[in-house]
Design a protein around this motif. Sequence first.
Motif, PDB file in Angstrom:
ATOM      1  N   GLY A 140     -16.361  15.777   3.584  1.00 23.22           N
ATOM      2  CA  GLY A 140     -17.289  15.311   4.664  1.00 23.22           C
ATOM      3  C   GLY A 140     -17.470  14.138   5.058  1.00 23.22           C
ATOM      4  N   ARG A 141     -16.485  13.113   4.715  1.00 19.91           N
ATOM      5  CA  ARG A 141     -16.430  11.815   5.211  1.00 19.91           C
ATOM      6  C   ARG A 141     -16.147  11.687   6.449  1.00 19.91           C
ATOM      7  N   THR A 142     -15.553  12.287   7.226  1.00 20.16           N
ATOM      8  CA  THR A 142     -15.450  12.109   8.773  1.00 20.16           C
ATOM      9  C   THR A 142     -16.795  11.945   9.439  1.00 20.16           C
ATOM     10  N   TRP A 143     -17.659  12.714   9.041  1.00 20.93           N
ATOM     11  CA  TRP A 143     -18.996  12.568   9.670  1.00 20.93           C
ATOM     12  C   TRP A 143     -19.790  11.841   9.150  1.00 20.93           C
ATOM     13  N   LEU A 144     -19.673  11.521   7.835  1.00 20.21           N
ATOM     14  CA  LEU A 144     -20.642  10.405   7.058  1.00 20.21           C
ATOM     15  C   LEU A 144     -20.299   8.795   7.735  1.00 20.21           C
ATOM     16  N   SER A 145     -18.667   8.697   7.988  1.00 23.29           N
ATOM     17  CA  SER A 145     -18.330   7.399   9.002  1.00 23.29           C
ATOM     18  C   SER A 145     -19.066   7.270  10.000  1.00 23.29           C
ATOM     19  N   LYS A 146     -19.546   8.183  10.605  1.00 25.96           N
ATOM     20  CA  LYS A 146     -20.215   8.064  11.952  1.00 25.96           C
ATOM     21  C   LYS A 146     -21.696   7.096  11.912  1.00 25.96           C
ATOM     22  N   ILE A 147     -22.040   7.375  10.667  1.00 23.40           N
ATOM     23  CA  ILE A 147     -23.505   6.622  10.364  1.00 23.40           C
ATOM     24  C   ILE A 147     -23.306   5.438   9.491  1.00 23.40           C
ATOM     25  N   TRP A 148     -22.458   5.428   8.405  1.00 19.34           N
ATOM     26  CA  TRP A 148     -22.283   4.664   7.247  1.00 19.34           C
ATOM     27  C   TRP A 148     -20.890   3.972   7.584  1.00 19.34           C
ATOM     28  N   SER A 149     -20.615   2.785   7.042  1.00 17.57           N
ATOM     29  CA  SER A 149     -19.436   2.274   6.899  1.00 17.57           C
ATOM     30  C   SER A 149     -18.941   2.036   5.564  1.00 17.57           C
ATOM     31  N   PRO A 150     -17.778   2.397   5.063  1.00 17.09           N
ATOM     32  CA  PRO A 150     -17.239   2.099   3.835  1.00 17.09           C
ATOM     33  C   PRO A 150     -16.919   0.475   3.773  1.00 17.09           C
ATOM     34  N   GLY A 204     -22.695   2.126  11.012  1.00 18.74           N
ATOM     35  CA  GLY A 204     -21.630   2.898  11.637  1.00 18.74           C
ATOM     36  C   GLY A 204     -21.831   2.892  13.013  1.00 18.74           C
ATOM     37  N   PRO A 205     -21.020   3.612  13.757  1.00 16.71           N
ATOM     38  CA  PRO A 205     -21.005   3.493  15.234  1.00 16.71           C
ATOM     39  C   PRO A 205     -22.003   4.286  15.983  1.00 16.71           C
TER      40      PRO A 205
END
Length: 525
Positions: free
Chosen positions: A54-64, A199-200
């Motif tokens: 699920g990290r493709t979606w998570l990275s739209k909100i949060w950044s690693p 995130g973006p």
Amino acid sequence: MWNRRLTLTILLALLLTIVPVHAQDAGGGGTLIGAFDVGPGGAPKAIPFMDTAGRTWLSKIWSPLISWNADMSALEPQLATEWSSNEDSTVWTFKLREGVLWHDGETFDADDVVFSLNLALNPDAATNFPGFSSLSRESVASITAVDPYTVEIVLNSPNPRLPFFMIFAWVLPEHALKDLNPADYQTTDWFFTNPIGTGPFMHDEYVADQFWALVPNPNYFRGAPKLDRLINRYFADETSALLALESGEINFTYVSGDVALRLQEEGTYQIYDGPSGVTNYFIFNLRNPVFQDVRVRQAFLYAIDRKAIAETVLKGTATVVPCISAFPSMWPDASELNDYAYDPAKASELLQEAGYDTSASFELMTYYNNQFHLDAMAAQQAFLAAVGINIVPVAQDVPTYNSYFYTGEGWDISYRGVGVNVGNFPFSFYEPGGQPTTDGAPLAGQLFPELQALIDAARIESDADVYLGLLQDICKFQNENALEGYMWTAVRFGAGTSNLQDFYWFPAAGGGPYEDHAELWSVTE
């Protein structure tokens, strides 16, 4: 207030289900609706540090701190812009991106990173991060904010590949979560009601099992997104998502190989593809004495015509693998490997020697429910039945599967996938305490001293060539002992509507995270 929110929810639901997808709000980048959590890289309801996928979606909100680059060939700076270590890789220094704002306008700094890592490693939070990152309270001596934009991590033992594990290090806002009891981390509704990231895109509305809607973050550090709105629609399976794509309800979804080939021939959709980097395999629970006999495990491999399944059932979209590693660079020379070529007579002979009870039947637990894997499992089932091995595939949703699988209980065999690459090898699967098993044993239930010695050496090896040689030795050991039932690694596909502009998707294991430049995406009329 309640009536107003209900009305908005109903209106959005109607929009999603009956209005064809197109650019909206003239002059903007439109609304992009995707099924981002369909397929093996997706995981609806995943939250940071509990993300088996699920990290493709998570990275739209949060950044690693760090992500993969676009094709997973190298690491990409995210909230960390550079990193370095001392000579023995026990002290790592991460320089952070300056000028980044949280979605609520607060300033991001090193204290947020320290807070996030400490939370992820807190035993009371019981996150998946220790298992994925090979970090724990015992292995980390300290995590310190040296200055507002520098973080130092001191380890109790060398870890030359720590940056590769920092792709799992999501950064959360200390100012918003500092009062959260770590024991409530997995049950808090904050992630779905008032999440704050860097995130973006920013949270707008979430309706469980239906959709998650985001709006652009005007302060995103790579530039404000072009889209007016980004929506993740949830579907029960790939077939439902495909129907939504073909009816014009959504712009993008994961599709299996046979569907991708058909859509490509039609020429009306954009097809995205790439190596999954994921090995599909049977994991045997060696807590069951039946599977402790290497002859039984080898019989599984001889009984299944893996090459025929890859070429015909999977239509040439998969390649047979000799061990857990998905990439040939991690394999020893073919002369050192057993290819376990299809040989049902050999399988029957091994089963007879082992005294295998052909009346036994085992459930094959899996979280795969797309046609690609359903067809593969049906073929596996038929081949095994021909030599007296009876399996019954049981597909479950990801949360249900994850709720018990990593404890080592409730399963005998599982057909699953694991992402493996040079920088991120799943050592922890084979080590005591590496996963939250009830008995503290390795995930499969048995320690192999020779394998553990290779893992111990690989963990601290800083020379890239020597390290690669150790990975090849691990592959050879796994192959010789049929430690697991290694099947194949697949090419994975996504399909998008023709009006997507500058959209990018890559089938990264677990969804990445990887750099997809979502700030550039748009939808045209």
